[in-house]
Motif scaffolding. Sequence first.
Motif, PDB file in Angstrom:
ATOM      1  N   GLY A 309      -3.795   6.198   6.373  1.00  0.00           N
ATOM      2  CA  GLY A 309      -3.825   5.832   4.819  1.00  0.00           C
ATOM      3  C   GLY A 309      -2.276   6.038   4.507  1.00  0.00           C
ATOM      4  O   GLY A 309      -1.390   6.072   5.234  1.00  0.00           O
ATOM      5  N   HIS A 310      -2.218   5.774   3.285  1.00  0.00           N
ATOM      6  CA  HIS A 310      -0.947   5.986   2.433  1.00  0.00           C
ATOM      7  C   HIS A 310      -0.666   7.618   2.360  1.00  0.00           C
ATOM      8  O   HIS A 310      -1.166   8.355   1.651  1.00  0.00           O
ATOM      9  CB  HIS A 310      -0.814   5.474   1.190  1.00  0.00           C
ATOM     10  N   ILE A 311       0.639   8.085   3.087  1.00  0.00           N
ATOM     11  CA  ILE A 311       0.552   9.667   3.065  1.00  0.00           C
ATOM     12  C   ILE A 311       1.777   9.977   1.998  1.00  0.00           C
ATOM     13  O   ILE A 311       2.729   9.122   1.830  1.00  0.00           O
ATOM     14  CB  ILE A 311       1.010   9.924   4.613  1.00  0.00           C
ATOM     15  N   VAL A 341      -3.278  11.969   2.279  1.00  0.00           N
ATOM     16  CA  VAL A 341      -3.287  10.588   2.050  1.00  0.00           C
ATOM     17  C   VAL A 341      -4.056  10.259   0.754  1.00  0.00           C
ATOM     18  O   VAL A 341      -4.913  10.881   0.352  1.00  0.00           O
ATOM     19  CB  VAL A 341      -4.408  10.164   3.298  1.00  0.00           C
ATOM     20  N   TYR A 346      -8.530   5.089   2.445  1.00  0.00           N
ATOM     21  CA  TYR A 346      -8.092   5.822   3.452  1.00  0.00           C
ATOM     22  C   TYR A 346      -9.399   5.544   4.594  1.00  0.00           C
ATOM     23  O   TYR A 346     -10.417   5.592   4.251  1.00  0.00           O
ATOM     24  CB  TYR A 346      -7.685   7.244   3.718  1.00  0.00           C
ATOM     25  N   ASN A 386       0.323   7.648   8.958  1.00  0.00           N
ATOM     26  CA  ASN A 386       0.553   6.738   7.651  1.00  0.00           C
ATOM     27  C   ASN A 386       0.618   5.448   8.063  1.00  0.00           C
ATOM     28  O   ASN A 386       0.988   5.030   9.158  1.00  0.00           O
ATOM     29  CB  ASN A 386       2.055   7.106   7.387  1.00  0.00           C
TER      30      ASN A 386
END
Length: 431
Positions: A309-311, A341, A346, A386
């Motif tokens: 996911g976006h960390i 995340v 995610y 990420n």
Amino acid sequence: MRLFMVLGAVIIITLIDASFSAEESKHVPSIGGFPMRHKIEKNVLSTIPSRRPSENHGSNIGNDPLTERSNKLEKKKLSVVHSSIQAFSADSNPLLKTAENEDIKTLKPSQFNKNRSNSRKKAHPRKKSHKPVPVVSPVKGISSVQTSGAAPLLPDRPVLTIKIYEPGHLNKEIDIKRICGYGGKYLKLLILITSAHSHFTARMSIRHTWMNYGRRRDVGIAFVLGRTTNASLYESLNKENYIYGDMIRGQFIDSYINLTLKTISLLEWTDTHCPRVKYILKTDDDTFINVPKLLDFIDGHKDNRTIYGHIIENAKPHRQRAYKYFLPYHQYGGSVYPPFVTGTAYLLTGDIVHELYVHSLRTYYIQLEDIFTAVLVQSLKIKIVNAGSFYNTRIPFLPCRIRNAISVHDIKENEIYDIWRKQMDSTVKCN
């Protein structure tokens, strides 16, 4: 000698008969001055059908008003005593106190669920109702009875999640076979979309666009919601789920501050009904998901015990109550959050779902879902990776930008149709 004995017997019988006749004359009504014979009364009574003692009890005095009042008073007393006995039984039931008194280190979630189930079976019977029943937390002094959108009354001290979370789901109308047939044996991807009760338009826009990929044999898609105390909204959700059969509803009261409970609920549902699925995407109903791009991403990654996911790193807690992401010290005392995340979207590998669910119940509750998940991941030593194609914000709605993104957040209901059209436009070629 024999003659005297016979005469004596006759005299004794005569005296006894005379004695009985005199006794009858005292109690039996007379006709014409002569007492009614016992044999006549016996013959009359013999024509009445016989009854068991329990049936005949009080049959001759039931019409007496004084007797009726005394019977009512007696029944009232018995009712009060019976109610007191029931209340005492409920209070003294050890199963009702297991979650509070038993050492959490030795209490397994399965045992907790069993105890909660047994305690419900022993509760007083109630009439069935179609109105939603408020959920009361087993923690003393904590009640999650509230209207949708209200914040739960949590204590100002750390509390284990198992004392707050109410296990189970309202699966009456959900099409489990279509969403995750055979326990996820043939399912590559399960997408679970957290949604609020009032977001009907958002759910419909998703159903009309990227949720169409749920028709694939290897993809399952469903919404995740909680309970509501609003009766009309509850009936509306029942009708919606009857039509579409795609809404998983947990036992918690649905509100923003209960997002952690919602995440635990989707983990529990997956662990129960879809344990063999390979990947699970958790996302929100204001997010656009590019399913073909996500499936390509999965095919290119064969990791285990991983979350993609976006960390976000080095984020600090907000201690001001007015702030949306406020977190009190007693829930998290650190000055910096562990890497996490973002909860907008995610991807989890299926091999960690059961572990996350079980450990979540044994972890102290944190009302921010992203941070709660980060604490679990850190404790269980799960790897987080990420992925740049998971966007936590809006991006320009250009066809090639959309096609290269897995998730785009903060999308309005009407914008999803525009993004969907640009994703499906075959006349635009991208490098």
